[in-house]
Design an enzyme around this catalytic site. Sequence first.
Site, PDB file in Angstrom:
ATOM      1  CB  THR A   6      -5.747  -0.215  -4.006  1.00 19.05           C
ATOM      2  OG1 THR A   6      -5.246   0.614  -2.971  1.00 19.05           O
ATOM      3  CG2 THR A   6      -5.145  -1.613  -3.843  1.00 19.05           C
ATOM      4  CG  ASP A  33      -1.183   0.612  -3.775  1.00 20.70           C
ATOM      5  OD1 ASP A  33      -0.295   1.383  -3.353  1.00 20.70           O
ATOM      6  OD2 ASP A  33      -2.296   0.484  -3.207  1.00 20.70           O
ATOM      7  CG  HIS A  34      -1.675   4.089  -5.146  1.00 19.75           C
ATOM      8  ND1 HIS A  34      -1.558   4.832  -3.996  1.00 19.75           N
ATOM      9  CD2 HIS A  34      -2.584   3.117  -4.872  1.00 19.75           C
ATOM     10  CE1 HIS A  34      -2.387   4.372  -3.074  1.00 19.75           C
ATOM     11  NE2 HIS A  34      -3.016   3.310  -3.575  1.00 19.75           N
ATOM     12  CG  HIS A  70      -4.670   3.805   3.125  1.00 18.57           C
ATOM     13  ND1 HIS A  70      -5.302   5.022   3.253  1.00 18.57           N
ATOM     14  CD2 HIS A  70      -5.134   3.258   1.978  1.00 18.57           C
ATOM     15  CE1 HIS A  70      -6.122   5.196   2.228  1.00 18.57           C
ATOM     16  NE2 HIS A  70      -6.033   4.142   1.437  1.00 18.57           N
ATOM     17  CD  GLU A  94      -2.689   1.496   0.188  1.00 19.38           C
ATOM     18  OE1 GLU A  94      -3.290   0.546  -0.347  1.00 19.38           O
ATOM     19  OE2 GLU A  94      -2.771   2.664  -0.235  1.00 19.38           O
TER      20      GLU A  94
HETATM   21  C1  GP9 Z   1      -8.799  -0.442   0.502  1.00 13.03           C
HETATM   22  C2  GP9 Z   1      -7.353  -0.384   0.192  1.00 13.03           C
HETATM   23  C3  GP9 Z   1      -6.880   1.020   0.028  1.00 13.03           C
HETATM   24  O1  GP9 Z   1      -9.330  -1.705   0.513  1.00 13.03           O
HETATM   25  O2  GP9 Z   1      -7.057  -1.161  -0.917  1.00 13.03           O
HETATM   26  O3  GP9 Z   1      -7.398   1.586  -1.095  1.00 13.03           O
HETATM   27  P1  GP9 Z   1      -6.824   2.918  -1.723  1.00 13.03           P
HETATM   28  O4  GP9 Z   1      -7.422   4.073  -0.975  1.00 13.03           O
HETATM   29  O5  GP9 Z   1      -5.342   2.916  -1.603  1.00 13.03           O
HETATM   30  O6  GP9 Z   1      -7.260   2.857  -3.126  1.00 13.03           O
HETATM   31 MN    MN Z   2      -3.723   1.798  -2.235  1.00  8.96          MN
END
Ligand code: GP9
Ligand code: MN
Length: 414
Positions: A83, A257-258, A198, A39
């Site tokens: 994500t 992921d980003h 996150h 994440e």
């Molecule tokens: C939520 C997690 C985070 O299930 O994958 O999502 P994001 O805010 O990073 O898209």
């Molecule tokens: Mn994410």
Amino acid sequence: DGSEISEVEGYMDKDVQPDKKSELFGAAKGRNVIFISLESFQNFVLDSKINGKETTPFLNDLKESSDTFWFKNFYHQTAQGKTSDSEFLIENSMYPLGRGAVYFTNAQNEYHSLPEMLNENDYYTSVFHANNRSFWNRDVMYDNIGYDHFYDENAFEETPQNKIGWGLEDKAFFNQSIPYLKKLDQPFYSKFITLTNHFPFEMPQNQAHVDKFDSGSETLNQYFQTVRYTDEAVESFFNKLKREGLYENSIIILMGDHYGISEFHNKAMGKFLGKEVNGYEHVQLQRVPFMIHIPGYDKGEVQENIAGQIDVKPTLLHLLGIENKGDLGFGQDLFRKDRKGFIALRDGSVVGDQYVYTDSQCFDRKTGKLVSDDQEDQCKPLTEKANKELDYSDSIIYGDLLRFYEFNQIDNNG
Ligand code: GP9
Ligand code: MN
């Protein structure tokens, strides 16, 4: 109708050739695949130190391991779907949409996704993620693209002690996943999506093992602590995989992921980097970790070539020795020598081997220098190619065009 899809097919056959093989075809044949989606993990934390302490000691070692291919110039290509966009890229080797989240807007389309292709090759496919199953419409999309099982928040036990930020903290998440993993039919493909790192990057200070950074952005300051937590969680997951005999016969892929730190924090980022975040640095910051770890392989190397999330699906299929002739996607095996030479980001930026285009500016990729005005069209061939490809991808999604495409059925034993 079918005419648009045949134009895309023509482009695939000529310019992309997603089925073209490299030397590594089949290097991980028959192994389990453990895919770890990290994440909000950006490259700039790798090898960083806060008050003399490494932020990511485990990943720093892992990326230099002789069993690892680390792609140091790997870019995320996500947009508003965050994500879920990264998941879409990995599963389909197509681009997420410029606006909205394709996981919501086009979850019922016809796809020819990674889980489906792996299923056809006797893999059991699952996702582990300790959040509500309908977040990002995952329940609908996962069903459509053929995952066998989704271990969502109901599969995990969350208590006040093991909750950090958004939910179950990453160490408990991986620990509680192990008993499920042990029971899966092999070979399996399992995707793990972490959560502790996150926004807003909360970390109880008695569990923080590096100091906060010192800048005007509390977001950036805390980010190093949650990143470190995830680094530790991944380390303990590796140790458990070894103990449970699930390590040697697996291939482990780690991917950010980003971005986690948005451009609102450019001033603080500038302080961390020791330079102003201009357009070029902004694009550089879109690099995320991408490591392919093949236990016992011993010929891993650090890879300099430009790479992106679009390339993961064909790269993985090739490593597993799975034919993808007749598959339709825009990525290419990362180990191929004759790659098409650009990575298209969804904000309109394009990274080429020599140049980086962003926000109407063209930079030299190696030096970061602005290419002078009279040469500004140096980036034009890049943006033209990237836009064409993005348009093709968008038209497939908006028109649900894979309905009209005949996927070749490949007999891998033939
Ligand atoms: C939520 C997690 C985070 O299930 O994958 O999502 P994001 O805010 O990073 O898209
Ligand atoms: Mn994410």
